[in-house]
Scaffold this motif. Structure first.
Motif, PDB file in Angstrom:
ATOM      1  N   ASP A 142      -9.441 -14.258  -0.899  1.00 56.50           N
ATOM      2  CA  ASP A 142      -9.910 -15.514  -1.506  1.00 56.50           C
ATOM      3  C   ASP A 142      -9.026 -16.693  -1.111  1.00 56.50           C
ATOM      4  N   ASN A 198      -8.343  -0.171   0.118  1.00 54.40           N
ATOM      5  CA  ASN A 198      -7.802  -0.905  -1.040  1.00 54.40           C
ATOM      6  C   ASN A 198      -6.783  -0.093  -1.832  1.00 54.40           C
ATOM      7  N   PHE A 214      -7.998  -7.596 -13.592  1.00 53.95           N
ATOM      8  CA  PHE A 214      -8.904  -7.199 -14.671  1.00 53.95           C
ATOM      9  C   PHE A 214      -8.113  -6.511 -15.796  1.00 53.95           C
ATOM     10  N   GLN A 266     -20.669  -4.366  -4.378  1.00 55.59           N
ATOM     11  CA  GLN A 266     -19.829  -4.145  -3.204  1.00 55.59           C
ATOM     12  C   GLN A 266     -19.002  -2.875  -3.435  1.00 55.59           C
TER      13      GLN A 266
HETATM   14  O1  DAU Z   1      -9.352  -3.129   2.141  1.00 55.07           O
HETATM   15  C1  DAU Z   1      -7.993  -3.467   2.192  1.00 55.07           C
HETATM   16  C2  DAU Z   1      -7.790  -4.835   1.605  1.00 55.07           C
HETATM   17  O2  DAU Z   1      -7.966  -4.696   0.195  1.00 55.07           O
HETATM   18  C3  DAU Z   1      -6.428  -5.439   1.915  1.00 55.07           C
HETATM   19  O3  DAU Z   1      -6.332  -5.648   3.304  1.00 55.07           O
HETATM   20  C4  DAU Z   1      -6.235  -6.771   1.177  1.00 55.07           C
HETATM   21  O4  DAU Z   1      -4.925  -7.251   1.386  1.00 55.07           O
HETATM   22  C5  DAU Z   1      -6.453  -6.526  -0.301  1.00 55.07           C
HETATM   23  O5  DAU Z   1      -6.366  -7.756  -0.996  1.00 55.07           O
HETATM   24  C6  DAU Z   1      -7.812  -5.879  -0.550  1.00 55.07           C
HETATM   25  O6  DAU Z   1      -8.876  -6.807  -0.220  1.00 55.07           O
HETATM   26  P1  DAU Z   1     -10.158  -6.995  -1.154  1.00 55.07           P
HETATM   27  O7  DAU Z   1     -10.741  -8.319  -0.904  1.00 55.07           O
HETATM   28  O8  DAU Z   1     -11.068  -5.816  -1.064  1.00 55.07           O
HETATM   29  O9  DAU Z   1      -9.432  -6.929  -2.599  1.00 55.07           O
HETATM   30  P2  DAU Z   1      -9.659  -7.749  -3.949  1.00 55.07           P
HETATM   31  O10 DAU Z   1      -8.859  -7.057  -5.002  1.00 55.07           O
HETATM   32  O11 DAU Z   1      -9.484  -9.207  -3.773  1.00 55.07           O
HETATM   33  O12 DAU Z   1     -11.205  -7.489  -4.264  1.00 55.07           O
HETATM   34  C7  DAU Z   1     -11.717  -6.174  -4.412  1.00 55.07           C
HETATM   35  C8  DAU Z   1     -13.225  -6.305  -4.619  1.00 55.07           C
HETATM   36  O13 DAU Z   1     -13.460  -6.897  -5.896  1.00 55.07           O
HETATM   37  C9  DAU Z   1     -13.904  -7.214  -3.619  1.00 55.07           C
HETATM   38  O14 DAU Z   1     -15.192  -6.701  -3.345  1.00 55.07           O
HETATM   39  C10 DAU Z   1     -14.003  -8.548  -4.329  1.00 55.07           C
HETATM   40  C11 DAU Z   1     -14.165  -8.133  -5.773  1.00 55.07           C
HETATM   41  N1  DAU Z   1     -13.571  -9.044  -6.771  1.00 55.07           N
HETATM   42  C12 DAU Z   1     -12.278  -9.440  -6.602  1.00 55.07           C
HETATM   43  C13 DAU Z   1     -11.669 -10.279  -7.496  1.00 55.07           C
HETATM   44  C14 DAU Z   1     -10.237 -10.720  -7.292  1.00 55.07           C
HETATM   45  C15 DAU Z   1     -14.299  -9.448  -7.882  1.00 55.07           C
HETATM   46  O15 DAU Z   1     -15.493  -9.061  -8.062  1.00 55.07           O
HETATM   47  N2  DAU Z   1     -13.700 -10.297  -8.759  1.00 55.07           N
HETATM   48  C16 DAU Z   1     -12.420 -10.735  -8.628  1.00 55.07           C
HETATM   49  O16 DAU Z   1     -11.943 -11.508  -9.460  1.00 55.07           O
END
Ligand code: DAU
Ligand code: NAD
Length: 336
Positions: A88, A179, A194, A212
């Motif tokens: 993000d 992840n 969360f 997703q």
């Molecule tokens: O896949 C490996 C990657 O995993 C790493 O390379 C990144 O450094 C790491 O941040 C992570 O990336 P994501 O974008 O998958 O992680 P994030 O925790 O930001 O989001 C996980 C999923 O949840 C993604 O589909 C977006 C969604 N999300 C995320 C946030 C922060 C939400 O629905 N709401 C949120 O507030």
């Protein structure tokens, strides 16, 4: 007796790796070079203060003098964790991502050559492969198709590493993991964001339809994989790591709500992330075959322990959720 330069050791995965390596290899020393950005936290390794085989150096991987200064502390191997890591944030401003993830990697690679290190490990991500449909898995042969400024900068770094390996004969391997979750993860990423919000009965922002899919791995399984790739990986090779645990974001959110005894009314569907990758899932057969690695943690136990860690470490969370953090959160989600 290796002296490993760990870059980004004050972040989530780096700090878990430093603690793991020092605890499991009595012959290993660590020099941790970290710029202490918003994601770098000295508290993550406070328990190592005064450890005889641990040295912290504050410095930036894009700064040649900082990197050379760290290398002069007898470094034999480099493992590069340092990065801007949040998708993000890369959508809001890609500048720091290109700077640290691409230029920083180039500076480290030049230093690895100059100081003739034995091995260089680049900690990369499955996101460089882009997005999967409903079926299939990412293998090491999957073409690079990064979709976010974050993953594009990581893919660029991977290509630089491979070019240095090919051109200069640098012993280098690239790891690509799915992840991670576990203790010390900055609460901007889904699970710690969360959990810490639900503990305060605050709403949790699910992007788009929540369908997703991500493949969740415990951070210590990732750390063991990085260690195996460093010790046993063949130069010029890529190794994927994953947790064999695919979940939709909505299913994961409901699991967190149930674990904390909270109502589903705390779910708030918000605007989707631009360019949001639909599904990641890893085939880690190569790492299992060639490195003798396999994920050891079950998601149920790992998540239970992780939630307990955030419940027990409210001071750690409270120190992070400062003015700068809250300003970022408001910019990202608005006020609710
Ligand atoms: O896949 C490996 C990657 O995993 C790493 O390379 C990144 O450094 C790491 O941040 C992570 O990336 P994501 O974008 O998958 O992680 P994030 O925790 O930001 O989001 C996980 C999923 O949840 C993604 O589909 C977006 C969604 N999300 C995320 C946030 C922060 C939400 O629905 N709401 C949120 O507030
Ligand atoms: P993080 O954001 O928690 O930590 C990054 C660390 O790097 C921080 O300590 C920060 O201070 C440091 N850093 C940033 N810029 C720097 C610079 N210019 N010089 C020196 N230090 C700098 O990240 P993380 O989640 O621990 O990820 C670590 C690595 O693993 C990254 O390379 C990331 O791409 C990769 N990765 C992360 C995941 C995941 O799920 N978190 C999965 C696969 C791969």
């Amino acid at each position: 007796m290796p002296t490993v330069l760990v870059t980004g050791g004050c972040g989530f995965i780096g700090s878990n790796f430093v603690r793991h390596l020092l605890a499991t290899d009595p012959g290993a020393s660590v020099v941790n070079l970290d710029a202490l950005t918003y994601a770098g936290n000295l508290a993550n390794l406070a328990d190592l203060t005064g450890h005889p085989r641990y040295t912290f150096v504050k410095g930036d991987i894009t700064n040649r003098d900082d990197v050379r200064g760290a290398m002069r502390r007898g470094v034999t191997d480099v493992i590069n964790f340092a990065a801007e890591s949040h998708v993000d944030r890369s959508i809001q401003d890609s500048g720091p991502f290109v700077r640290t993830n691409v230029i920083g990697t180039q500076v480290l690679l030049d230093a690895a050559r100059e100081f003739k290190v034995a091995k260089y490990v680049q900690v990369s991500t499955d996101e460089v492969y882009g997005s999967l449909g409903a079926t299939g898995l990412f293998t090491e042969e999957t073409p690079l198709h990064p979709n976010s400024p974050y993953s594009a900068s990581k893919a660029a770094a991977d290509l630089l590493v491979m070019a240095y390996q090919h051109t200069f004969g640098l012993h280098a391997v690239v790891t690509r993991c799915s992840n991670n979750y576990g203790p010390y993860q900055f609460p901007e990423k889904l699970i710690p964001l969360f959990v810490t919000r639900l503990l305060n009965d605050e709403k949790v922002p699910v992007y788009g339809d929540g369908q997703q899919v991500r493949d969740w791995i415990h951070v210590l399984d990732h750390c063991r994989g990085i260690e195996a790739a460093w010790r046993k990986g063949a130069s010029g090779e890529v190794y994927n790591f994953g947790g064999k645990c695919e979940l939709t974001n909505l299913a994961l959110t409901k699991t967190l709500l149930a674990a904390l005894g909270k109502s589903e009314s705390l779910i708030e569907y918000v605007k989707d992330r631009p360019g949001h990758d639909r599904r990641y899932a890893i085939d880690c057969a190569k790492a299992e075959r060639e490195l003798g690695w396999a994920p050891q943690e079950t998601f149920a136990a790992g998540l239970r322990d992780t939630i307990a860690w955030y419940q027990a470490n409210t001071a750690w969370v409270g120190a992070i959720k400062n003015k700068e953090y809250l300003a970022y959160y408001e910019k990202q989600y608005g006020t609710h």
